[in-house]
Design a protein around this motif. Sequence first.
Motif, mmCIF file in Angstrom:
data_model
loop_
_atom_site.group_PDB
_atom_site.id
_atom_site.type_symbol
_atom_site.label_atom_id
_atom_site.label_comp_id
_atom_site.label_asym_id
_atom_site.label_seq_id
_atom_site.Cartn_x
_atom_site.Cartn_y
_atom_site.Cartn_z
ATOM 1 N N SER A 7 0.814 -1.216 0.000
ATOM 2 C CA SER A 7 0.000 0.000 0.000
ATOM 3 C C SER A 7 0.845 1.263 0.000
ATOM 4 C CB SER A 7 -0.921 0.000 1.234
ATOM 5 O OG SER A 7 -0.146 -0.043 2.425
ATOM 6 N N ASN A 8 2.148 1.141 0.273
ATOM 7 C CA ASN A 8 3.004 2.326 0.376
ATOM 8 C C ASN A 8 4.266 2.219 -0.486
ATOM 9 O OD1 ASN A 8 4.209 0.309 1.837
ATOM 10 N ND2 ASN A 8 4.182 1.379 3.800
ATOM 11 N N ASN A 9 4.212 1.362 -1.524
ATOM 12 C CA ASN A 9 5.315 1.219 -2.487
ATOM 13 C C ASN A 9 6.617 0.715 -1.865
ATOM 14 O OD1 ASN A 9 3.772 2.230 -4.712
ATOM 15 N ND2 ASN A 9 4.111 4.311 -3.969
ATOM 16 N N CYS A 10 6.524 0.025 -0.725
ATOM 17 C CA CYS A 10 7.706 -0.571 -0.119
ATOM 18 C C CYS A 10 7.971 -1.939 -0.738
ATOM 19 C CB CYS A 10 7.540 -0.678 1.392
ATOM 20 S SG CYS A 10 7.574 0.926 2.215
ATOM 21 N N GLU A 11 9.198 -2.441 -0.537
ATOM 22 C CA GLU A 11 9.614 -3.707 -1.126
ATOM 23 C C GLU A 11 10.237 -4.608 -0.069
ATOM 24 O OE1 GLU A 11 11.558 -3.091 -5.272
ATOM 25 O OE2 GLU A 11 12.122 -1.339 -4.096
ATOM 26 N N ALA A 12 10.449 -5.853 -0.438
ATOM 27 C CA ALA A 12 11.212 -6.792 0.384
ATOM 28 C C ALA A 12 12.391 -7.279 -0.436
ATOM 29 C CB ALA A 12 10.349 -7.968 0.823
ATOM 30 N N GLY A 13 13.489 -7.579 0.253
ATOM 31 C CA GLY A 13 14.666 -8.069 -0.444
ATOM 32 C C GLY A 13 15.813 -8.291 0.517
ATOM 33 N N PHE A 14 16.997 -8.470 -0.024
ATOM 34 C CA PHE A 14 18.185 -8.718 0.780
ATOM 35 C C PHE A 14 18.938 -7.412 1.053
ATOM 36 C CE2 PHE A 14 17.738 -12.942 -1.279
ATOM 37 C CZ PHE A 14 17.750 -13.736 -0.143
ATOM 38 N N PHE A 15 19.172 -7.130 2.314
ATOM 39 C CA PHE A 15 20.042 -6.033 2.715
ATOM 40 C C PHE A 15 21.409 -6.598 3.083
ATOM 41 C CE2 PHE A 15 16.120 -3.688 3.179
ATOM 42 C CZ PHE A 15 16.489 -2.351 3.019
ATOM 43 N N PHE A 16 22.467 -5.906 2.661
ATOM 44 C CA PHE A 16 23.813 -6.246 3.112
ATOM 45 C C PHE A 16 24.064 -5.517 4.422
ATOM 46 C CE2 PHE A 16 28.287 -4.808 3.375
ATOM 47 C CZ PHE A 16 28.897 -6.039 3.550
ATOM 48 N N GLY A 17 24.478 -6.267 5.442
ATOM 49 C CA GLY A 17 24.738 -5.658 6.735
ATOM 50 C C GLY A 17 26.009 -6.182 7.359
ATOM 51 N N VAL A 18 26.559 -5.415 8.292
ATOM 52 C CA VAL A 18 27.755 -5.832 9.023
ATOM 53 C C VAL A 18 27.568 -5.511 10.498
ATOM 54 C CG1 VAL A 18 29.295 -5.409 7.060
ATOM 55 C CG2 VAL A 18 28.931 -3.595 8.744
ATOM 56 N N GLU A 19 28.349 -6.188 11.330
ATOM 57 C CA GLU A 19 28.460 -5.809 12.733
ATOM 58 C C GLU A 19 29.445 -4.640 12.782
ATOM 59 O OE1 GLU A 19 26.835 -6.850 15.292
ATOM 60 O OE2 GLU A 19 25.791 -8.576 14.429
ATOM 61 N N THR A 20 28.916 -3.437 12.864
ATOM 62 C CA THR A 20 29.751 -2.244 12.699
ATOM 63 C C THR A 20 30.830 -2.111 13.772
ATOM 64 O OG1 THR A 20 28.098 -0.906 13.883
ATOM 65 C CG2 THR A 20 27.959 -0.980 11.474
ATOM 66 N N LYS A 21 30.658 -2.786 14.903
ATOM 67 C CA LYS A 21 31.671 -2.689 15.965
ATOM 68 C C LYS A 21 33.029 -3.209 15.498
ATOM 69 C CE LYS A 21 30.342 -7.139 18.017
ATOM 70 N NZ LYS A 21 29.778 -7.803 19.226
ATOM 71 N N HIS A 22 33.024 -4.076 14.491
ATOM 72 C CA HIS A 22 34.290 -4.596 13.963
ATOM 73 C C HIS A 22 34.927 -3.648 12.946
ATOM 74 C CE1 HIS A 22 33.366 -8.269 16.035
ATOM 75 N NE2 HIS A 22 32.309 -8.506 15.291
ATOM 76 N N PHE A 23 34.227 -2.577 12.615
ATOM 77 C CA PHE A 23 34.717 -1.641 11.603
ATOM 78 C C PHE A 23 34.788 -0.219 12.158
ATOM 79 C CE2 PHE A 23 32.738 -5.207 9.458
ATOM 80 C CZ PHE A 23 33.672 -5.545 8.495
ATOM 81 N N GLY A 24 35.019 -0.105 13.447
ATOM 82 C CA GLY A 24 35.172 1.213 14.048
ATOM 83 C C GLY A 24 33.898 1.863 14.513
ATOM 84 N N GLY A 25 32.788 1.117 14.467
ATOM 85 C CA GLY A 25 31.515 1.673 14.905
ATOM 86 C C GLY A 25 30.653 2.152 13.744
ATOM 87 N N LYS A 26 29.397 2.452 14.057
ATOM 88 C CA LYS A 26 28.434 2.816 13.014
ATOM 89 C C LYS A 26 28.847 4.080 12.269
ATOM 90 C CE LYS A 26 23.493 3.554 12.205
ATOM 91 N NZ LYS A 26 23.703 4.709 11.304
ATOM 92 N N ARG A 27 29.334 5.089 12.984
ATOM 93 C CA ARG A 27 29.696 6.334 12.320
ATOM 94 C C ARG A 27 30.839 6.119 11.331
ATOM 95 N NH1 ARG A 27 30.632 11.422 16.148
ATOM 96 N NH2 ARG A 27 28.445 10.884 16.551
ATOM 97 N N ALA A 28 31.845 5.352 11.743
ATOM 98 C CA ALA A 28 32.982 5.082 10.854
ATOM 99 C C ALA A 28 32.547 4.265 9.643
ATOM 100 C CB ALA A 28 34.088 4.353 11.617
ATOM 101 N N TRP A 29 31.669 3.268 9.871
ATOM 102 C CA TRP A 29 31.202 2.442 8.758
ATOM 103 C C TRP A 29 30.385 3.275 7.775
ATOM 104 C CZ3 TRP A 29 32.085 -1.889 6.266
ATOM 105 C CH2 TRP A 29 31.111 -2.368 5.378
ATOM 106 N N ASP A 30 29.472 4.095 8.286
ATOM 107 C CA ASP A 30 28.643 4.934 7.415
ATOM 108 C C ASP A 30 29.509 5.888 6.593
ATOM 109 O OD1 ASP A 30 26.397 3.704 8.389
ATOM 110 O OD2 ASP A 30 25.818 5.335 9.735
ATOM 111 N N ALA A 31 30.547 6.446 7.229
ATOM 112 C CA ALA A 31 31.448 7.348 6.508
ATOM 113 C C ALA A 31 32.199 6.599 5.412
ATOM 114 C CB ALA A 31 32.429 7.995 7.486
ATOM 115 N N HIS A 32 32.575 5.352 5.708
ATOM 116 C CA HIS A 32 33.286 4.541 4.709
ATOM 117 C C HIS A 32 32.391 4.241 3.512
ATOM 118 C CE1 HIS A 32 36.131 1.698 3.066
ATOM 119 N NE2 HIS A 32 35.209 0.752 3.061
ATOM 120 N N ILE A 33 31.132 3.907 3.763
ATOM 121 C CA ILE A 33 30.191 3.612 2.683
ATOM 122 C C ILE A 33 29.992 4.842 1.791
ATOM 123 C CG2 ILE A 33 27.778 3.056 2.145
ATOM 124 C CD1 ILE A 33 29.448 0.660 2.986
#
Length: 210
Positions: A103-129
Amino acid sequence: MSEIKKSGEFILNNFQIFSEAVYFFEKSINPKILKGIDECVEVFSNENYWNGNFQLEENFDNWLRPQNWENEDGLEAYFEIKSTEPDDDNDNYWVSLFCNKSSNNCEAGFFFGVETKHFGGKRAWDAHIKSLPEEQKISLKEIGFKQFEGHFFLPITLSNEELAKSWQAEDPFTSDDECFEPLRDALEKLKQSVPIFEAIMESALASQDS
């Protein structure tokens, strides 16, 4: 008369049929389709020696990953079936999301995710992406991934007409059913994307050491 008024009038004038249809879908059709999706993902995982959890039917949890995405350092990455719906707006059936009939144009599918704590935390991972080389983004886009709110998302688009055909079979929604061909295609795309995501993770780890 507006479409909303027409829909409401139709439901109220056929309320017994509507009530029975909703009950039958929720108790019989929907769980069988979700179970078929679980089995399809599990078959792929077993054939490719990936790990995973296949419980979309039971508790809306289905993820998988290559075995080397969890190592002695605890590094974890995964592909997870999720909806693009906001967490506070879960108003659609999973099947409607898979079939692009929400009803709201949303979808289902595969998201790629990581445990950000192994990559310096969420802020560092988001900046890297955000700083990824354009060629990596283009490679993932060519495979079929979209960037969705800072994450990479691969839609799974099933056909409701093919699901309806499968329902007529004596044993509907098996893992090798034609109706799940788009899901099997998506799983192959995940396998194709593994080297790209591994390169992304390696560069994220390297940036911490520099």
